[in-house]
Motif scaffolding. Sequence first.
Motif, PDB file in Angstrom:
ATOM      1  N   ILE A  64      59.855  36.704  56.223  1.00  0.00           N
ATOM      2  CA  ILE A  64      60.791  35.712  56.762  1.00  0.00           C
ATOM      3  C   ILE A  64      60.666  34.356  56.051  1.00  0.00           C
ATOM      4  CG2 ILE A  64      61.507  34.476  58.829  1.00  0.00           C
ATOM      5  CD1 ILE A  64      60.871  36.983  60.418  1.00  0.00           C
ATOM      6  N   ALA A  67      61.899  34.705  52.614  1.00  0.00           N
ATOM      7  CA  ALA A  67      63.354  34.770  52.508  1.00  0.00           C
ATOM      8  C   ALA A  67      63.938  33.368  52.380  1.00  0.00           C
ATOM      9  CB  ALA A  67      63.931  35.470  53.733  1.00  0.00           C
ATOM     10  N   TYR A  68      63.381  32.393  53.124  1.00  0.00           N
ATOM     11  CA  TYR A  68      63.903  31.026  53.023  1.00  0.00           C
ATOM     12  C   TYR A  68      63.632  30.439  51.650  1.00  0.00           C
ATOM     13  CZ  TYR A  68      65.362  30.852  57.824  1.00  0.00           C
ATOM     14  OH  TYR A  68      66.029  31.104  58.985  1.00  0.00           O
ATOM     15  N   PHE A 103      63.918  46.829  56.243  1.00  0.00           N
ATOM     16  CA  PHE A 103      64.100  45.492  56.813  1.00  0.00           C
ATOM     17  C   PHE A 103      63.484  44.435  55.916  1.00  0.00           C
ATOM     18  CE2 PHE A 103      62.341  42.047  59.393  1.00  0.00           C
ATOM     19  CZ  PHE A 103      63.496  41.542  59.947  1.00  0.00           C
ATOM     20  N   LEU A 107      65.908  41.824  53.956  1.00  0.00           N
ATOM     21  CA  LEU A 107      65.927  40.484  54.550  1.00  0.00           C
ATOM     22  C   LEU A 107      65.929  39.391  53.493  1.00  0.00           C
ATOM     23  CD1 LEU A 107      65.653  38.763  57.177  1.00  0.00           C
ATOM     24  CD2 LEU A 107      63.206  38.820  56.799  1.00  0.00           C
ATOM     25  N   THR A 108      65.169  39.587  52.408  1.00  0.00           N
ATOM     26  CA  THR A 108      65.085  38.547  51.387  1.00  0.00           C
ATOM     27  C   THR A 108      66.366  38.545  50.559  1.00  0.00           C
ATOM     28  OG1 THR A 108      63.942  40.133  50.019  1.00  0.00           O
ATOM     29  CG2 THR A 108      62.587  38.582  51.206  1.00  0.00           C
ATOM     30  N   PRO A 109      66.913  37.360  50.288  1.00  0.00           N
ATOM     31  CA  PRO A 109      68.215  37.284  49.616  1.00  0.00           C
ATOM     32  C   PRO A 109      68.242  37.889  48.213  1.00  0.00           C
ATOM     33  CG  PRO A 109      67.629  35.184  50.578  1.00  0.00           C
ATOM     34  CD  PRO A 109      66.429  36.051  50.702  1.00  0.00           C
TER      35      PRO A 109
ATOM     36  N   SER B  42      73.836  37.477  53.134  1.00  0.00           N
ATOM     37  CA  SER B  42      72.596  37.648  53.889  1.00  0.00           C
ATOM     38  C   SER B  42      71.901  36.304  54.061  1.00  0.00           C
ATOM     39  CB  SER B  42      71.687  38.665  53.206  1.00  0.00           C
ATOM     40  OG  SER B  42      70.937  38.056  52.187  1.00  0.00           O
ATOM     41  N   THR B  79      70.275  42.069  59.110  1.00  0.00           N
ATOM     42  CA  THR B  79      69.608  42.648  57.946  1.00  0.00           C
ATOM     43  C   THR B  79      69.959  44.121  57.790  1.00  0.00           C
ATOM     44  OG1 THR B  79      67.810  41.116  58.340  1.00  0.00           O
ATOM     45  CG2 THR B  79      67.366  42.939  56.875  1.00  0.00           C
ATOM     46  N   ILE B  80      69.910  44.861  58.906  1.00  0.00           N
ATOM     47  CA  ILE B  80      70.166  46.290  58.804  1.00  0.00           C
ATOM     48  C   ILE B  80      71.644  46.560  58.493  1.00  0.00           C
ATOM     49  CG2 ILE B  80      70.052  48.472  60.063  1.00  0.00           C
ATOM     50  CD1 ILE B  80      67.376  47.343  59.056  1.00  0.00           C
TER      51      ILE B  80
END
Lengths: 139, 102
Positions: A64, A67-68, A103, A107-109, B42, B79-80
């Motif tokens: 998380i 990801a930012y 996931f 999640l990471t761009p 995303s 995300t999914i």
Amino acid sequence: MRRLLPLLLSIAFRLALWCLLTSDLSWLNLLIGLVIALLLPRARSRPMPLGALLLATARSLLAIPQAYLEALRLIFAPAVVEIEASEPATDRALPLLVFLDVFRITLTPFTIVLGLEDDGRRYRIHSLMPAPKQDGSRL
Amino acid sequence: MQGSLVDHTSLLLLGAGLILWFWGSWPLLENRSYLSKLHALSVADTLGSALMLLGLLLRIPGQWPLLTLALLGLIVWNTIFGYVLAACSLPARDRTPVEEQR
């Protein structure tokens, strides 16, 4: 213990969601939540290695903040390149671990999982990265 | 004094989330590849919305159970869904979805 773990985890997760939804911690409400958690249908549970599960959860949580950071790098990147990459997949007999992997990567761009390749042994990943610096210096 | 600090932090988070939303939604109108739009989206959807919910969490602490639930739901399902959209964008012949069991 390994056989019981998936059951306990899913009951605890459902009960936690119920408590968040109702925001009421009285005994009666907890009892109702527990009954609902037990009554909801469940996937066939398989033995779950606790260590691997904890590791996958920790890696997902660490993704998380990462990801930012990646979002900031993507926003300030002057140019981007698209690459197809791959990463070794975990055993598909453990759907929860696969879910956490998908996931974490999606999640990471920079990266999105597209599916499996190499007969199910690797994740097929589409990645969008800031272009390397030397591309900018045209001669 | 403390109240105003919380207020300012929450405004900052809401503003940052809004910036991410616009940054990630703008590429939808541009002429780019489908998957690179998905990467930008995303950023917007998941990360921007999460920042906004954190801002709201500071602003209305009394509603923390529902806001936490929304935060959890947004992060996981955005995300999914991103993965599902990406996997479905491939032509059917070279597609091997992760959830497919042998």
